[in-house]
Scaffold this active site. Structure first.
Site, short mmCIF file in Angstrom:
data_model
loop_
_atom_site.label_atom_id
_atom_site.label_comp_id
_atom_site.label_asym_id
_atom_site.label_seq_id
_atom_site.Cartn_x
_atom_site.Cartn_y
_atom_site.Cartn_z
N HIS A 73 13.40 -29.32 35.11
CA HIS A 73 14.26 -28.15 34.95
C HIS A 73 14.33 -27.73 33.48
O HIS A 73 14.62 -26.58 33.17
CB HIS A 73 15.68 -28.43 35.45
N ASP A 131 7.94 -25.13 43.60
CA ASP A 131 9.31 -25.39 43.17
C ASP A 131 9.78 -24.12 42.43
O ASP A 131 8.99 -23.22 42.14
CB ASP A 131 9.36 -26.62 42.27
N ARG A 180 17.98 -39.26 44.81
CA ARG A 180 17.46 -38.27 45.77
C ARG A 180 16.26 -38.83 46.53
O ARG A 180 15.92 -38.33 47.60
CB ARG A 180 17.06 -36.99 45.04
N ARG A 204 26.19 -28.95 49.93
CA ARG A 204 26.15 -27.62 49.30
C ARG A 204 27.20 -26.65 49.86
O ARG A 204 27.56 -25.69 49.18
CB ARG A 204 24.77 -26.99 49.52
N ASP A 216 18.78 -26.39 49.67
CA ASP A 216 18.54 -27.76 49.21
C ASP A 216 19.64 -28.66 49.75
O ASP A 216 20.54 -29.06 49.01
CB ASP A 216 18.52 -27.81 47.69
N LYS A 240 8.62 -32.90 49.33
CA LYS A 240 8.62 -32.52 47.91
C LYS A 240 8.77 -33.76 47.04
O LYS A 240 9.25 -34.80 47.54
CB LYS A 240 9.72 -31.49 47.63
N HIS A 241 8.28 -33.75 45.82
CA HIS A 241 7.68 -32.69 45.01
C HIS A 241 6.24 -33.12 44.74
O HIS A 241 6.02 -34.07 43.98
CB HIS A 241 8.45 -32.50 43.72
#
Length: 549
Positions: free
Chosen positions: A200, A272, A157, A91, A83, A187-188
């Protein structure tokens, strides 16, 4: 007696499972051991045919070695993804960390050509560095239209707040990825931008009908598909007017009828992460995997238990619940994607034959990161501001400590300290800094009586839900202004928080906004507020006090 699962079938099914791993080499270095498999489990599952790994954590050098190790364990071509929506440096240390996509969405409203150019370079930088590190699949672009300012998980994002902006910028980003020879992922699906709940943590419910989706949410996905995006990731949402019984990830109506049949998408469909609570609160690991695959997903991302998912899929295929043709169709889409990246890798190695001897971040990547920050800064009444002996640098961070945006050498700590401010950190562990007074919410008696530089790192992050939205920062601004103590304001992250707080800001109070939170963003933002100071090579900012809630 249970029917035996033939080993060839198990290996074929395992190809379609993507598991989570740390970018670090040793088990002791895993940041999230509840999701990241141990090396023993990884080696066993890859040896059994598991066909993909999603990675997080470590340096870019560690990641490159890790990818080589995983390929050796697999003994067959595998998908390696991350990601890295904001560049590899988001990351993996050593890569370039870019501003969030929303920064370009705001720039697009003022200068479309510049925003499109930067978005393509953004994709090229991300794709190039991902390729260098051994990744062949970037889990981006985010195609969600963030038309809900209260969205707790998409927010910055997203590439924008309207269909034209998002469609244009995601296509430019995807062009950059394609040039560098890595797979992209829209996405998404069918769109997570208008939610007020973090999937989440729980299952969001949207009341949109098909016409509303066609007018808004689906537009960027259609554009990305037309631009040749290689994969589409599902959203864990309940689209009640499309399928009242199943989340989009598990819905044939959404994945087969809408994505495959109506939008004519022929690439890979990936779920996902199935460990997210929007799924696990209702479905078991095997059940979710079977339902997602039956609905039209090709790849099963991060099932709660990989073995259970593989076994359940095998049984569903053996019993005829899912036809074997579906298995072969998904395997062929995966093979096609791997052939594409293999061809691109050969060209990449030919064009970058000496690059492995050079640092990952090229001069052009560093220049891009700086330009993106400078292009996205918004400045009201620049300083300089002057600290007294009792001046306070009050910081709020929205991540648990330690966090990547605020290390001991972060400019947000070092530069104010060098200018004479004392650092006070407020984070989300421990004792609350608030008092029960809506007009005077901050417990200022714990700090000295000097001027306060207020720096807020708030952007909307997964797993935090809406807890940050309830913090009374607008009231704090008024409190500090009534007491003549607000020296300046810096907001790193959410444009919605910035817009809200600046509405109540007195004329003449210096303020800066940056969508980015990384050190380069801190450095540039504070350059408008603080006088240049003599830098001592051994200076270390002290956290004199911590406020926690």
């Amino acid at each position: 007696m249970k029917p035996l699962i033939p080993n060839p079938l198990r290996r074929q099914v395992a190809e379609l499972v993507v598991v989570r791993a740390s970018g670090h080499a040793s088990d002791q270095q895993r940041r999230y051991p509840q999701w990241e498999l141990s090396n023993t489990e990884l080696q066993r599952l890859l040896g059994d045919g598991v066909g993909g790994v999603i990675l997080l954590g470590g340096t870019s050098t560690e990641l490159a070695h890790r990818c080589q190790t995983l390929k050796q364990w697999a003994k067959a071509p595998i998908l390696l993804c991350a990601d890295v929506e904001e560049g590899v440096g988001q990351r993996f240390e050593g890569g370039t960390w870019l501003v969030p996509p929303m920064a370009l969405g705001r720039l697009y409203q003022q200068d479309q050509n510049r925003a499109l150019n930067l978005a393509e370079r953004y994709g090229r930088c991300t794709g190039y560095q991902a390729h260098r590190c051994g990744l062949n699949w970037v889990l981006g672009p985010v195609c969600d239209v963030n038309n809900n300012p209260a969205n707790p998980v998409i927010n910055v994002r997203a590439w924008g707040e309207n269909t034209e902006t998002v469609s244009s910028l995601v296509c430019a980003f995807q062009r950059g990825l394609t040039i560098e020879g890595v797979l992209g992922c829209a996405k998404h699906f069918p769109g997570h931008g208008n939610t007020g709940i973090d999937s989440h943590l729980q299952l969001p419910v949207l009341e949109h009908n098909l016409h509303q989706l066609e007018e808004l949410e689906l537009v960027p996905f259609q554009a990305a598909i037309k631009a040749g995006v290689d994969s589409v990731m599902t959203a864990h949402l309940l689209m009640r007017n499309l399928d009242a019984s199943h989340p989009a990830t598990l819905s044939q109506t959404v994945l087969q009828n809408l994505l495959r049949d109506q939008l004519k998408f022929e690439g890979l469909v990936v779920t996902d992460a199935l460990v997210m609570q929007a799924i696990t609160q209702t479905y078991g690991a095997g059940e979710a995997a079977v339902m997602a695959f039956d609905a039209g997903a090709d790849l099963i991302l991060m099932p709660e238990d990989a073995d259970s998912a593989i076994e359940a899929l095998c049984k569903a295929l053996q019993s005829g619940q899912i036809p074997m043709q579906r298995l072969e169709a998904s395997r062929e889409r995966r093979r096609k994607a791997l052939r594409k990246v293999d061809d691109c890798t050969n060209k990449f190695l030919l064009n970058n034959s000496t690059s492995n001897n050079n640092p990952l971040e090229r001069d052009e990547d560093h220049a891009l990161a700086k330009e993106l920050v400078s292009a996205s800064l918004e400045i009201l009444h620049p300083g300089p501001i002057t600290a007294t002996d009792s001046g306070i640098n009050l910081l709020r961070v929205d991540g648990v400590l330690p966090c990547s945006v605020l290390t001991a050498t972060a400019p947000a700590l070092v530069l104010p300290s060098e200018a004479g401010f004392q650092n006070v950190l407020h984070h989300n562990l421990g004792i609350s800094p608030w008092q029960d007074d809506p007009k005077e919410p901050l417990a200022l008696e714990r700090m000295s009586s000097g001027p306060i530089l207020l720096q807020l790192f708030l952007r909307g992050n997964p797993f935090r839900g809406d807890q940050d939205r309830h913090e009374p920062w607008a009231a704090v601004i008024k409190q500090l202004q009534r007491q003549k103590r607000l020296a300046a304001l810096v907001v790193y992250g959410s444009p919605y928080l910035w817009d809200e707080l600046t509405q109540g800001l007195d004329t003449g109070i210096p303020a800066v906004y940056s969508p980015g939170q990384m050190p380069e963003a801190q450095r540039q933002a504070l350059s408008y507020l603080l006088k240049p100071a003599k830098v001592h090579s051994n200076s270390q900012p002290a956290l004199l006090q911590e406020f926690t809630d």
